[in-house]
Design a protein around this motif. Structure first.
Motif, PDB file in Angstrom:
ATOM      1  N   SER A  11       0.834  -1.199   0.000  1.00  0.00           N
ATOM      2  CA  SER A  11       0.000   0.000   0.000  1.00  0.00           C
ATOM      3  C   SER A  11       0.865   1.244   0.000  1.00  0.00           C
ATOM      4  O   SER A  11       2.043   1.191   0.370  1.00  0.00           O
ATOM      5  CB  SER A  11      -0.912   0.008   1.231  1.00  0.00           C
ATOM      6  N   PRO A  12       0.308   2.387  -0.414  1.00  0.00           N
ATOM      7  CA  PRO A  12       1.084   3.627  -0.386  1.00  0.00           C
ATOM      8  C   PRO A  12       1.644   3.903   1.003  1.00  0.00           C
ATOM      9  O   PRO A  12       0.938   3.754   2.010  1.00  0.00           O
ATOM     10  CB  PRO A  12       0.049   4.689  -0.788  1.00  0.00           C
ATOM     11  N   GLY A  13       2.918   4.272   1.046  1.00  0.00           N
ATOM     12  CA  GLY A  13       3.539   4.583   2.322  1.00  0.00           C
ATOM     13  C   GLY A  13       4.161   3.410   3.043  1.00  0.00           C
ATOM     14  O   GLY A  13       4.825   3.593   4.065  1.00  0.00           O
ATOM     15  N   ASP A  14       3.985   2.186   2.534  1.00  0.00           N
ATOM     16  CA  ASP A  14       4.598   1.028   3.177  1.00  0.00           C
ATOM     17  C   ASP A  14       6.115   1.122   3.131  1.00  0.00           C
ATOM     18  O   ASP A  14       6.699   1.550   2.128  1.00  0.00           O
ATOM     19  CB  ASP A  14       4.172  -0.272   2.478  1.00  0.00           C
ATOM     20  N   THR A  45      -1.692  -8.530  -8.905  1.00  0.00           N
ATOM     21  CA  THR A  45      -2.550  -7.450  -9.378  1.00  0.00           C
ATOM     22  C   THR A  45      -1.873  -6.120  -9.116  1.00  0.00           C
ATOM     23  O   THR A  45      -1.466  -5.835  -7.995  1.00  0.00           O
ATOM     24  CB  THR A  45      -3.914  -7.479  -8.663  1.00  0.00           C
ATOM     25  N   GLN A  46      -1.761  -5.305 -10.159  1.00  0.00           N
ATOM     26  CA  GLN A  46      -1.060  -4.030 -10.064  1.00  0.00           C
ATOM     27  C   GLN A  46      -2.027  -2.877 -10.259  1.00  0.00           C
ATOM     28  O   GLN A  46      -2.890  -2.913 -11.138  1.00  0.00           O
ATOM     29  CB  GLN A  46       0.046  -3.970 -11.129  1.00  0.00           C
ATOM     30  N   ALA A  47      -1.905  -1.852  -9.423  1.00  0.00           N
ATOM     31  CA  ALA A  47      -2.770  -0.681  -9.534  1.00  0.00           C
ATOM     32  C   ALA A  47      -2.567   0.011 -10.881  1.00  0.00           C
ATOM     33  O   ALA A  47      -1.474  -0.020 -11.462  1.00  0.00           O
ATOM     34  CB  ALA A  47      -2.483   0.297  -8.397  1.00  0.00           C
ATOM     35  N   LYS A  48      -3.620   0.621 -11.372  1.00  0.00           N
ATOM     36  CA  LYS A  48      -3.561   1.319 -12.655  1.00  0.00           C
ATOM     37  C   LYS A  48      -2.573   2.484 -12.569  1.00  0.00           C
ATOM     38  O   LYS A  48      -2.543   3.226 -11.590  1.00  0.00           O
ATOM     39  CB  LYS A  48      -4.956   1.841 -13.020  1.00  0.00           C
ATOM     40  N   ASP A  49      -1.747   2.634 -13.602  1.00  0.00           N
ATOM     41  CA  ASP A  49      -0.775   3.725 -13.726  1.00  0.00           C
ATOM     42  C   ASP A  49       0.312   3.701 -12.660  1.00  0.00           C
ATOM     43  O   ASP A  49       0.984   4.712 -12.412  1.00  0.00           O
ATOM     44  CB  ASP A  49      -1.473   5.100 -13.692  1.00  0.00           C
ATOM     45  N   LEU A  50       0.500   2.544 -12.014  1.00  0.00           N
ATOM     46  CA  LEU A  50       1.544   2.426 -10.995  1.00  0.00           C
ATOM     47  C   LEU A  50       2.926   2.521 -11.634  1.00  0.00           C
ATOM     48  O   LEU A  50       3.227   1.816 -12.590  1.00  0.00           O
ATOM     49  CB  LEU A  50       1.414   1.083 -10.263  1.00  0.00           C
ATOM     50  N   ARG A  51       3.783   3.380 -11.080  1.00  0.00           N
ATOM     51  CA  ARG A  51       5.164   3.488 -11.532  1.00  0.00           C
ATOM     52  C   ARG A  51       6.056   2.746 -10.538  1.00  0.00           C
ATOM     53  O   ARG A  51       6.061   3.054  -9.345  1.00  0.00           O
ATOM     54  CB  ARG A  51       5.618   4.946 -11.637  1.00  0.00           C
ATOM     55  N   ILE A  52       6.795   1.755 -11.048  1.00  0.00           N
ATOM     56  CA  ILE A  52       7.659   0.938 -10.205  1.00  0.00           C
ATOM     57  C   ILE A  52       9.116   1.249 -10.508  1.00  0.00           C
ATOM     58  O   ILE A  52       9.527   1.336 -11.666  1.00  0.00           O
ATOM     59  CB  ILE A  52       7.391  -0.565 -10.434  1.00  0.00           C
ATOM     60  N   GLY A  53       9.914   1.416  -9.464  1.00  0.00           N
ATOM     61  CA  GLY A  53      11.359   1.540  -9.596  1.00  0.00           C
ATOM     62  C   GLY A  53      12.013   0.309  -9.004  1.00  0.00           C
ATOM     63  O   GLY A  53      11.602  -0.165  -7.940  1.00  0.00           O
ATOM     64  N   TYR A  54      13.024  -0.219  -9.688  1.00  0.00           N
ATOM     65  CA  TYR A  54      13.659  -1.460  -9.232  1.00  0.00           C
ATOM     66  C   TYR A  54      15.168  -1.331  -9.367  1.00  0.00           C
ATOM     67  O   TYR A  54      15.673  -0.994 -10.431  1.00  0.00           O
ATOM     68  CB  TYR A  54      13.142  -2.637 -10.071  1.00  0.00           C
ATOM     69  N   HIS A 125       6.121   5.335  -7.626  1.00  0.00           N
ATOM     70  CA  HIS A 125       5.215   5.167  -6.492  1.00  0.00           C
ATOM     71  C   HIS A 125       5.709   4.063  -5.556  1.00  0.00           C
ATOM     72  O   HIS A 125       5.455   4.106  -4.353  1.00  0.00           O
ATOM     73  CB  HIS A 125       3.811   4.786  -6.981  1.00  0.00           C
ATOM     74  N   LEU A 126       6.391   3.079  -6.134  1.00  0.00           N
ATOM     75  CA  LEU A 126       6.822   1.902  -5.387  1.00  0.00           C
ATOM     76  C   LEU A 126       8.259   1.583  -5.775  1.00  0.00           C
ATOM     77  O   LEU A 126       8.575   1.424  -6.960  1.00  0.00           O
ATOM     78  CB  LEU A 126       5.901   0.717  -5.716  1.00  0.00           C
ATOM     79  N   ALA A 154       6.253   4.064  -1.555  1.00  0.00           N
ATOM     80  CA  ALA A 154       6.432   2.832  -0.789  1.00  0.00           C
ATOM     81  C   ALA A 154       7.789   2.211  -1.121  1.00  0.00           C
ATOM     82  O   ALA A 154       8.298   2.363  -2.238  1.00  0.00           O
ATOM     83  CB  ALA A 154       5.314   1.843  -1.109  1.00  0.00           C
ATOM     84  N   VAL A 155       8.376   1.521  -0.145  1.00  0.00           N
ATOM     85  CA  VAL A 155       9.701   0.925  -0.303  1.00  0.00           C
ATOM     86  C   VAL A 155       9.667  -0.530   0.143  1.00  0.00           C
ATOM     87  O   VAL A 155       9.099  -0.858   1.191  1.00  0.00           O
ATOM     88  CB  VAL A 155      10.765   1.678   0.536  1.00  0.00           C
ATOM     89  N   VAL A 156      10.281  -1.402  -0.666  1.00  0.00           N
ATOM     90  CA  VAL A 156      10.564  -2.780  -0.256  1.00  0.00           C
ATOM     91  C   VAL A 156      12.069  -2.957  -0.397  1.00  0.00           C
ATOM     92  O   VAL A 156      12.619  -2.803  -1.491  1.00  0.00           O
ATOM     93  CB  VAL A 156       9.814  -3.815  -1.111  1.00  0.00           C
ATOM     94  N   LEU A 157      12.741  -3.266   0.710  1.00  0.00           N
ATOM     95  CA  LEU A 157      14.197  -3.225   0.757  1.00  0.00           C
ATOM     96  C   LEU A 157      14.789  -4.541   1.222  1.00  0.00           C
ATOM     97  O   LEU A 157      14.360  -5.114   2.217  1.00  0.00           O
ATOM     98  CB  LEU A 157      14.639  -2.094   1.702  1.00  0.00           C
ATOM     99  N   VAL A 158      15.798  -5.013   0.480  1.00  0.00           N
ATOM    100  CA  VAL A 158      16.654  -6.112   0.917  1.00  0.00           C
ATOM    101  C   VAL A 158      18.037  -5.533   1.164  1.00  0.00           C
ATOM    102  O   VAL A 158      18.616  -4.903   0.268  1.00  0.00           O
ATOM    103  CB  VAL A 158      16.757  -7.231  -0.144  1.00  0.00           C
TER     104      VAL A 158
END
Length: 287
Positions: A11-14, A45-54, A125-126, A154-158
């Motif tokens: 979710s946003p802000g995670d 399932t991905q939110a519409k217009d979601l921008r992902i950075g990896y 966004h993520l 939102a951030v997911v970090l290893v």
């Protein structure tokens, strides 16, 4: 199948830190969440217009070797004021002529800095980050930490850098034995769990692993000792900071003494952090 029965909602802000031993599937989970790896079952399932950075280390080779840091950024924002682009790159230690050098001459750390800068500039966004501070010095790790603290997505970090995890995440997810579950506890408790889990694995593998087990145990002891040293230095630095700011009767001579001690402690902490990172990488390698 590396992981199964994973149920996860972002979710946003995670701000999620993925924990788990080397080889447990953390990178696989990130690649699946980004869509880089196809699902073997279930759905994503991905939110519409979601921008992902990896960001991952293997992506460093995707940089254009003939293009400079400034050129890479201009390609993303051709209408942006060039001084604004240079100011942004300067925060990632690309300033002056360094910003116009072809990236083929960059070290691994410089390529990592540039890749991270390009990601953060795009304001996804993520943001998924897989060991973003490998090969970076202490100053650059601090800069990345500050940049992520100011990042609103939102951030997911290893990361095995526990200071980065502590500064930029507030929720931990444990990847272990093909499953994922929330980790209830802090990073010190996770360290204890990881060391106990490694000890259990060493015992179960029998005598043929005795030599390697001794090597792991020696490195683990070094990691533990360095962590204890860093904790002591943090406590003493906090005491010095209070003495410098809260003592109304502090004269100039004692102020200079405290200030000198603060510098000594910061230098000692930097060296301890560098040694801890090296030992942690060695521990992951032998595991």
């Amino acid at each position: 199948v590396v992981l199964s029965n994973v149920t996860l909602r972002l979710s946003p802000g995670d701000r999620i830190g993925l924990l788990g031993a080397n080889g447990s599937g953390k990178s696989t989970l990130i690649k699946t969440l980004t869509g880089e790896l196809p699902l073997l079952g279930g759905k994503r399932t991905q939110a519409k217009d979601l921008r992902i950075g990896y960001f991952a280390q293997h992506q460093l080779e995707q940089l254009d070797p003939d293009a400079s840091a400034l050129t890479h950024l201009v390609r993303l924002s051709p209408n942006e004021n060039q001084q604004a682009l240079r100011n942004f790159l300067g925060s990632f230690a690309f300033s002056g002529d360094h910003a116009t050098r072809p990236s083929q001459h960059f070290s691994g750390g410089e390529k990592a800095r540039l890749s991270l800068a390009l990601l953060i500039w795009q304001k996804p966004h993520l943001l998924f980050l897989d060991e973003p501070t490998n090969h970076l010095d202490i100053n650059m790790r601090n800069a990345i930490s500050l940049a992520l603290q100011g990042y609103e997505g939102a951030v997911v970090l290893v990361s095995h850098d526990r200071y980065l995890l502590r500064a930029t995440t507030d929720t931990f997810l444990l990847v272990n034995d093909g499953k994922t579950k929330p980790f209830v506890g802090d990073l010190e408790q996770y360290r204890d769990w990881l060391l106990m889990d490694t000890d259990r694995n060493e015992v179960s593998q029998g005598d043929k692993q005795v030599s390697q087990g001794k090597q792991r145990r020696s490195i683990k002891n070094k990691v533990r000792n360095l962590e204890q040293k860093m904790e002591r230095l943090h406590v003493e630095l906090a005491d010095v900071a209070r003495a410098l700011t809260d003592d109304p009767d502090l004269d100039e001579q004692n102020w200079r003494i405290w200030l000198s001690r603060q510098t000594e402690l910061r230098n000692a902490l930097e060296k301890a952090e560098e040694a801890w990172l090296t030992a942690s990488e060695s521990l992951e390698a032998v595991e």
